[in-house]
Write an enzyme that holds these catalytic residues in place. Sequence first.
Site, mmCIF file in Angstrom:
data_model
loop_
_atom_site.group_PDB
_atom_site.id
_atom_site.type_symbol
_atom_site.label_atom_id
_atom_site.label_comp_id
_atom_site.label_asym_id
_atom_site.label_seq_id
_atom_site.Cartn_x
_atom_site.Cartn_y
_atom_site.Cartn_z
ATOM 1 N N TYR A 160 0.923 -1.085 0.480
ATOM 2 C CA TYR A 160 -0.241 0.036 -0.071
ATOM 3 C C TYR A 160 0.461 1.272 -0.310
ATOM 4 C CZ TYR A 160 -3.864 2.665 1.286
ATOM 5 O OH TYR A 160 -4.540 4.466 1.640
ATOM 6 N N LYS A 164 1.081 4.268 -3.022
ATOM 7 C CA LYS A 164 0.801 5.659 -2.851
ATOM 8 C C LYS A 164 1.997 6.862 -3.387
ATOM 9 C CE LYS A 164 -3.358 4.658 -2.004
ATOM 10 N NZ LYS A 164 -4.377 5.181 -2.448
HETATM 11 N N1 LIG Z 1 -9.693 6.358 4.720
HETATM 12 C C1 LIG Z 1 -8.948 6.814 4.601
HETATM 13 O O1 LIG Z 1 -7.835 6.864 6.064
HETATM 14 C C2 LIG Z 1 -7.535 6.348 3.975
HETATM 15 C C3 LIG Z 1 -6.341 7.679 3.329
HETATM 16 C C4 LIG Z 1 -5.770 7.790 2.919
HETATM 17 C C5 LIG Z 1 -6.766 7.460 1.191
HETATM 18 N N2 LIG Z 1 -7.333 7.060 1.341
HETATM 19 C C6 LIG Z 1 -7.251 6.175 0.060
HETATM 20 O O2 LIG Z 1 -8.870 7.200 -0.280
HETATM 21 C C7 LIG Z 1 -9.162 6.113 -1.677
HETATM 22 C C8 LIG Z 1 -10.525 5.773 -1.676
HETATM 23 O O3 LIG Z 1 -10.745 5.171 -0.169
HETATM 24 P P1 LIG Z 1 -11.691 4.483 0.944
HETATM 25 O O4 LIG Z 1 -11.262 5.213 2.621
HETATM 26 O O5 LIG Z 1 -13.147 5.726 0.754
HETATM 27 O O6 LIG Z 1 -11.985 3.650 0.945
HETATM 28 P P2 LIG Z 1 -12.767 2.270 0.602
HETATM 29 O O7 LIG Z 1 -12.980 0.480 0.655
HETATM 30 O O8 LIG Z 1 -14.442 2.747 1.935
HETATM 31 O O9 LIG Z 1 -14.316 2.358 -1.091
HETATM 32 C C9 LIG Z 1 -12.989 2.096 -1.988
HETATM 33 C C10 LIG Z 1 -13.899 2.157 -3.154
HETATM 34 O O10 LIG Z 1 -12.550 1.584 -4.435
HETATM 35 C C11 LIG Z 1 -14.047 0.329 -5.106
HETATM 36 N N3 LIG Z 1 -12.510 0.054 -5.429
HETATM 37 C C12 LIG Z 1 -12.028 -0.759 -5.202
HETATM 38 N N4 LIG Z 1 -11.308 -1.360 -6.410
HETATM 39 C C13 LIG Z 1 -11.606 -0.972 -7.120
HETATM 40 C C14 LIG Z 1 -11.738 -1.514 -8.922
HETATM 41 N N5 LIG Z 1 -11.058 -2.277 -9.225
HETATM 42 N N6 LIG Z 1 -12.249 -0.926 -9.705
HETATM 43 C C15 LIG Z 1 -12.949 0.401 -8.878
HETATM 44 N N7 LIG Z 1 -13.326 0.275 -7.812
HETATM 45 C C16 LIG Z 1 -12.617 -0.547 -6.960
HETATM 46 C C17 LIG Z 1 -14.317 -0.346 -3.725
HETATM 47 O O11 LIG Z 1 -15.477 -1.173 -3.465
HETATM 48 C C18 LIG Z 1 -14.960 0.674 -2.866
HETATM 49 O O12 LIG Z 1 -16.401 0.999 -2.898
HETATM 50 C C19 LIG Z 1 -8.659 4.336 -1.610
HETATM 51 O O13 LIG Z 1 -7.537 4.847 -2.166
HETATM 52 C C20 LIG Z 1 -7.349 4.512 -0.289
HETATM 53 O O14 LIG Z 1 -5.511 4.515 -0.314
HETATM 54 C C21 LIG Z 1 -8.342 6.241 2.017
#
Ligand SMILES: NC(=O)c1ccc[n+]([C@@H]2O[C@H](COP(=O)([O-])OP(=O)(O)OC[C@H]3O[C@@H](n4cnc5c(N)ncnc54)[C@H](O)[C@@H]3O)[C@@H](O)[C@H]2O)c1
Length: 260
Positions: A160, A164
Amino acid sequence: MAVSAGGRLNGKVVLVTGAARGLGAAIATAAAVEGAHVMVTDLDAAGAEAVVRQLGSEGLSARATMLDVTDQDSVDAAVRATEDWHGRIDGLVNNAGLLIEADVVSLTEAQWDTVMDVNLKGAWRMTKAVVPVMLEVGSGSIVNISSLEGHFARPGHVAYAVSKAALLNLTRATAVDFGREGIRCNAICPGSVETDLLAQHFAATGDPEAAASDIIGRNRVGRLGRPEEIGATAVFFLSDEVGYLNGSYLIVDGGRGATT
Ligand SMILES: NC(=O)c1ccc[n+]([C@@H]2O[C@H](COP(=O)([O-])OP(=O)(O)OC[C@H]3O[C@@H](n4cnc5c(N)ncnc54)[C@H](O)[C@@H]3O)[C@@H](O)[C@H]2O)c1
């Protein structure tokens, strides 16, 4: 309750990946509230439809398309569907992502490939497909959702964190290659924001409450982030008001990365 559009993205066509829930749904909502026509895409088609129904009930403009960012045909179909809808794409938010918990030794090659395929190669596939559409009108804004882990790594997050960090340089490379042609590319690096992905991470520690308190204790705002705060940041990058902002990133983490 009807939400009144703020107008900062009036008439822009914005495609958001991974928008069925979490940060993607919040970004899609924030963009729609600001007047954008939003293509809500996700592997989870039913979830994307639900987001669109909610936005539609608030009088906002959105459409859903199933999209798997690891599948080139699916990427091309979603980009075509967006063009068919409004004839252009002004904004792309590469948000789809996943986390696999494993350290350098326990991580399998298949897990490494899965994380890279979604988090990094997925963003590249989308960018490669959307840039030519943006070039037709000579402008566009691409926002890559990286992470605080693009700069630092949490234990057991090797794939991960690497994905990133690489996404930050995909951001710079895109900005450098297409800035002169009117396409900006920037990244957001969220800290810990309340979503299913974060809940999954907290659960994997074996003591979710302790994991949450640890994170909360190490940022300077004293709470987890809210998805709508990332939505507001994405609107900032998508808007024409910040036309000089290119190849850059913003850490949105309550000050966690600023502490020693
Ligand atoms: N939540 C956090 O604390 C956080 C922090 C830093 C970065 N992020 C990043 O933000 C983004 C969203 O994270 P989140 O927390 O909302 O995650 P989440 O797991 O709640 O949502 C992720 C979404 O991506 C979709 N997805 C997964 N694989 C896919 C694919 N192959 N094609 C299309 N869609 C796909 C899933 O179906 C889901 O709806 C991610 O890239 C994550 O790495 C999140």
